[in-house]
Design an enzyme around this catalytic site. Structure first.
Site, mmCIF file in Angstrom:
data_model
loop_
_atom_site.group_PDB
_atom_site.id
_atom_site.type_symbol
_atom_site.label_atom_id
_atom_site.label_comp_id
_atom_site.label_asym_id
_atom_site.label_seq_id
_atom_site.Cartn_x
_atom_site.Cartn_y
_atom_site.Cartn_z
ATOM 1 N N GLU A 266 0.806 -1.207 0.000
ATOM 2 C CA GLU A 266 0.000 0.000 0.000
ATOM 3 C C GLU A 266 0.839 1.256 0.000
ATOM 4 O OE1 GLU A 266 -3.766 -0.953 2.684
ATOM 5 O OE2 GLU A 266 -2.345 0.533 3.391
ATOM 6 N N CYS B 203 5.954 -7.191 7.776
ATOM 7 C CA CYS B 203 7.067 -6.755 8.629
ATOM 8 C C CYS B 203 7.451 -7.927 9.519
ATOM 9 C CB CYS B 203 6.625 -5.565 9.487
ATOM 10 S SG CYS B 203 7.980 -4.872 10.478
ATOM 11 N N CYS C 241 5.525 -5.597 16.650
ATOM 12 C CA CYS C 241 5.068 -4.617 17.637
ATOM 13 C C CYS C 241 3.619 -4.967 17.977
ATOM 14 C CB CYS C 241 5.191 -3.205 17.080
ATOM 15 S SG CYS C 241 6.895 -2.828 16.623
ATOM 16 N N CYS D 106 0.606 -3.068 16.354
ATOM 17 C CA CYS D 106 0.640 -2.763 14.919
ATOM 18 C C CYS D 106 0.085 -3.917 14.106
ATOM 19 C CB CYS D 106 2.069 -2.476 14.482
ATOM 20 S SG CYS D 106 2.228 -2.251 12.697
ATOM 21 N N GLY E 93 6.338 -2.184 6.818
ATOM 22 C CA GLY E 93 7.711 -2.658 6.907
ATOM 23 C C GLY E 93 8.626 -1.805 7.754
ATOM 24 N N GLU E 94 9.759 -2.400 8.098
ATOM 25 C CA GLU E 94 10.798 -1.703 8.866
ATOM 26 C C GLU E 94 11.912 -1.329 7.881
ATOM 27 O OE1 GLU E 94 11.606 -0.277 11.831
ATOM 28 O OE2 GLU E 94 13.410 0.094 10.665
ATOM 29 N N SER F 180 11.054 6.456 9.243
ATOM 30 C CA SER F 180 10.615 6.081 10.592
ATOM 31 C C SER F 180 11.099 4.671 10.907
ATOM 32 C CB SER F 180 9.085 6.134 10.662
ATOM 33 O OG SER F 180 8.623 5.611 11.894
ATOM 34 N N SER G 243 10.121 5.345 16.521
ATOM 35 C CA SER G 243 8.901 4.847 17.165
ATOM 36 C C SER G 243 9.247 4.452 18.595
ATOM 37 C CB SER G 243 8.360 3.645 16.380
ATOM 38 O OG SER G 243 7.968 4.059 15.102
ATOM 39 N N HIS H 267 7.305 5.089 21.879
ATOM 40 C CA HIS H 267 6.083 4.506 22.437
ATOM 41 C C HIS H 267 6.122 4.124 23.913
ATOM 42 C CE1 HIS H 267 4.880 4.586 18.328
ATOM 43 N NE2 HIS H 267 5.465 3.469 17.963
ATOM 44 N N ASN I 21 -4.823 3.613 16.539
ATOM 45 C CA ASN I 21 -5.911 3.217 15.655
ATOM 46 C C ASN I 21 -6.178 1.724 15.824
ATOM 47 O OD1 ASN I 21 -7.791 3.870 13.516
ATOM 48 N ND2 ASN I 21 -6.559 2.447 12.333
HETATM 49 N N1 SAH Z 1 8.403 0.149 10.891
HETATM 50 C C1 SAH Z 1 8.557 1.546 11.013
HETATM 51 C C2 SAH Z 1 7.718 2.356 10.029
HETATM 52 C C3 SAH Z 1 6.311 1.893 9.760
HETATM 53 S S1 SAH Z 1 5.105 2.112 11.047
HETATM 54 C C4 SAH Z 1 8.301 1.977 12.449
HETATM 55 O O1 SAH Z 1 7.803 1.156 13.229
HETATM 56 O O2 SAH Z 1 8.607 3.117 12.788
HETATM 57 C C5 SAH Z 1 4.793 3.894 11.036
HETATM 58 C C6 SAH Z 1 4.287 4.430 12.379
HETATM 59 O O3 SAH Z 1 2.934 3.978 12.624
HETATM 60 C C7 SAH Z 1 5.125 3.971 13.557
HETATM 61 O O4 SAH Z 1 5.381 5.028 14.445
HETATM 62 C C8 SAH Z 1 4.210 2.957 14.197
HETATM 63 O O5 SAH Z 1 4.543 2.776 15.547
HETATM 64 C C9 SAH Z 1 2.852 3.572 13.979
HETATM 65 N N2 SAH Z 1 1.740 2.630 14.155
HETATM 66 C C10 SAH Z 1 1.715 1.305 13.883
HETATM 67 N N3 SAH Z 1 0.506 0.773 14.180
HETATM 68 C C11 SAH Z 1 -0.257 1.789 14.655
HETATM 69 C C12 SAH Z 1 -1.619 1.873 15.119
HETATM 70 N N4 SAH Z 1 -2.424 0.822 15.122
HETATM 71 N N5 SAH Z 1 -2.081 3.087 15.505
HETATM 72 C C13 SAH Z 1 -1.276 4.188 15.443
HETATM 73 N N6 SAH Z 1 -0.003 4.164 15.020
HETATM 74 C C14 SAH Z 1 0.519 2.972 14.634
HETATM 75 FE FE1 SF4 Z 2 4.596 -2.246 12.627
HETATM 76 FE FE2 SF4 Z 2 6.803 -0.702 12.368
HETATM 77 FE FE3 SF4 Z 2 6.598 -2.508 14.359
HETATM 78 FE FE4 SF4 Z 2 6.880 -3.345 11.851
HETATM 79 S S1 SF4 Z 2 8.363 -2.165 13.065
HETATM 80 S S2 SF4 Z 2 5.462 -4.204 13.376
HETATM 81 S S3 SF4 Z 2 5.686 -1.794 10.724
HETATM 82 S S4 SF4 Z 2 5.302 -0.656 14.032
#
Ligand code: SAH
Ligand code: SF4
Length: 420
Positions: free
Chosen positions: A122, A142, A146, A149, A207-208, A239, A261, A263, A338
């Site tokens: 996407e 990915c 997390c 996610c 993805g990461e 990110s 990220s 958190h 979300n």
């Molecule tokens: N893998 C990378 C980039 C993709 S995720 C990373 O983790 O940073 C992009 C952002 O969306 C990250 O900050 C992630 O923590 C956040 N994210 C993932 N799932 C989410 C959710 N359900 N609600 C809000 N933010 C979320």
């Molecule tokens: Fe989701 Fe980023 Fe964690 Fe992968 S690294 S599971 S995309 S929040």
């Protein structure tokens, strides 16, 4: 917000681009890849550099989608290229446009082997008055898990190639009419300030990115090439969930804006939210951040903090967050969680987010969540959830993934960016 929600649940449009033919595509390749492709059709070494420059210009400055367009390339060479290659972009499986101008493309990559159906990824476009941000994926799925996610729950995982990463930008510019001599489609919402419709890229899709370092770095070089797609590196944000050993090299090689990220403010909690923390704990991560090339008050690191009800949203944690980031040129990005089907988490209450953001604000950080826009975004969270219960699973998942990215990107840019 209601408009956004109603529009998002309209059915996706069917396929828009023809399925890729058997011939490989040159779209998305860097100069080295183009040179190889030219050598393979017999272009002599002495001509190679000039021909690479020509192809590069047509692909990335002019947006050519056919060899016929390349009027300064000899007919003979065009015919040879046509025989061996295409300029096809990934197939667009679905395009969704919401009332606020957000566009989401579901793209299918050409099969990587005989048993590969072609991975789907996407890409999301989020316009506002002064910028158009493209949220780009770096992997299919990915490997990290997390716990909050949804991407982390997907089984199929592979790295995208550099060309597949660049191609997401090409598709967006094609569909938005963002090439010289083209216009935005009727009714499209794009920045009208005379600049690019896609002015910013955030590597915040699936993805990461730092687990696919070589391809991501190569793709960012193509996107920022001065004689090509020409995006300023300050307008590209990567990110990461905290792949510590790659943060230094990223700063040296590419030096995009960095988002982390985070958190959580302690290792015990971060271990459960972002399991990669067990390998690279917070202290190591913040050390890597302090050493990131070019870090200054004008080029701050963004720390993302997803607001999870009763998990990481107490006032004590807000204070701990501010203390932890002391001395690092930072922005703090509070992202309303979300929810997705099956998740154990809920989004924090509005009052809780506001109280948390007050602490952050009083410590001197701009706090976007205080704006009415933040409140709207949060309202969308709950509404989306109830609307989504009426939808088919596939539509619902697509919608939720988009909403998630939108929340992250909206929150990110609500700060006002430090861009060149
Ligand atoms: N893998 C990378 C980039 C993709 S995720 C990373 O983790 O940073 C992009 C952002 O969306 C990250 O900050 C992630 O923590 C956040 N994210 C993932 N799932 C989410 C959710 N359900 N609600 C809000 N933010 C979320
Ligand atoms: Fe989701 Fe980023 Fe964690 Fe992968 S690294 S599971 S995309 S929040």
């Amino acid at each position: 917000m209601t408009a956004l929600i109603l529009d998002l649940i309209s059915p996706p449009q069917p396929g828009l681009a023809p399925a890729p033919a058997g011939k490989p595509s040159l779209a998305g390749l860097d100069r080295a890849g183009l040179a190889e492709a030219l050598a393979a059709v017999g272009v002599p070494a002495g001509e190679a550099k000039m021909r690479v420059n020509q192809l590069h210009h047509w692909l990335y400055v002019r947006g050519a989608a056919s060899f016929d367009a390349m009027t300064n390339v000899s007919k003979h060479l065009r015919a040879r290229l046509e025989e061996a290659y295409t300029l096809d972009r990934p197939e667009i499986v679905a395009e969704q446009v919401s009332a606020d101008g957000t566009r989401k493309w579901l793209m299918r990559m050409p099969p990587a082997g005989p048993h590969d159906r072609g991975a789907e990824i996407e890409t999301v476009y989020i316009p506002d008055e002064s910028r158009g941000t493209l949220c780009v994926s770096s992997q299919v799925g990915c490997t990290l898990t997390c716990s909050f996610c949804h991407t982390g729950t997907q089984k199929l995982v592979r790295n995208l190639t550099a060309a597949e990463i660049v191609a997401q930008l090409l598709v967006a510019r094609d569909r938005l009419g963002d090439w010289p001599g083209q216009e935005a489609p009727d009714g499209a919402i794009v920045p009208r300030d005379g600049g690019r419709f896609v002015s910013n890229v955030v590597m915040m899709g699936m993805g990461e990115p730092l687990y696919n370092y070589d391809n991501v770095a190569a793709a960012l070089k193509v996107m920022s090439d001065q004689d090509g797609l020409c995006l300023s590196r300050r307008r590209i944000t990567l990110s990461t969930s905290g792949v510590v050993p790659m943060i230094g090299p990223l700063g040296e090689d590419i030096n995009p804006a960095l988002a982390i990220s985070l958190h959580a403010t302690n290792d015990a909690l971060r271990d459960t939210l972002v399991p990669l923390n067990r390998k690279y704990p917070i202290a190591q991560l913040l050390d890597a951040c302090r050493n990131y090339a070019g870090l200054s008050n004008a080029r701050r690191i963004t720390f993302e903090y997803v607001m999870l009800k009763g998990v990481n949203d107490s006032l004590a944690e807000a204070k701990a967050l501010v203390k932890l980031l002391k001395g690092i040129p930072a922005k703090i990005n509070l992202i309303p969680f979300n929810p997705w089907p099956g998740t154990q988490y809920e989004c924090s209450e509005w009052e809780t987010i506001e109280a948390f953001s007050d602490v952050v604000f009083n410590a001197g950080y701009a706090s976007p969540i205080r704006t009415p826009r933040g409140r709207d975004i949060l309202a969308a969270c709950g509404q989306l959830k109830s609307e989504s219960q009426k939808m088919r699973a596939r539509e619902r998942l697509a919608l939720e993934a988009e909403a998630m990215k939108k929340l992250a990107v909206e929150a990110f840019y609500a700060h006002g960016a430090d861009e060149a």
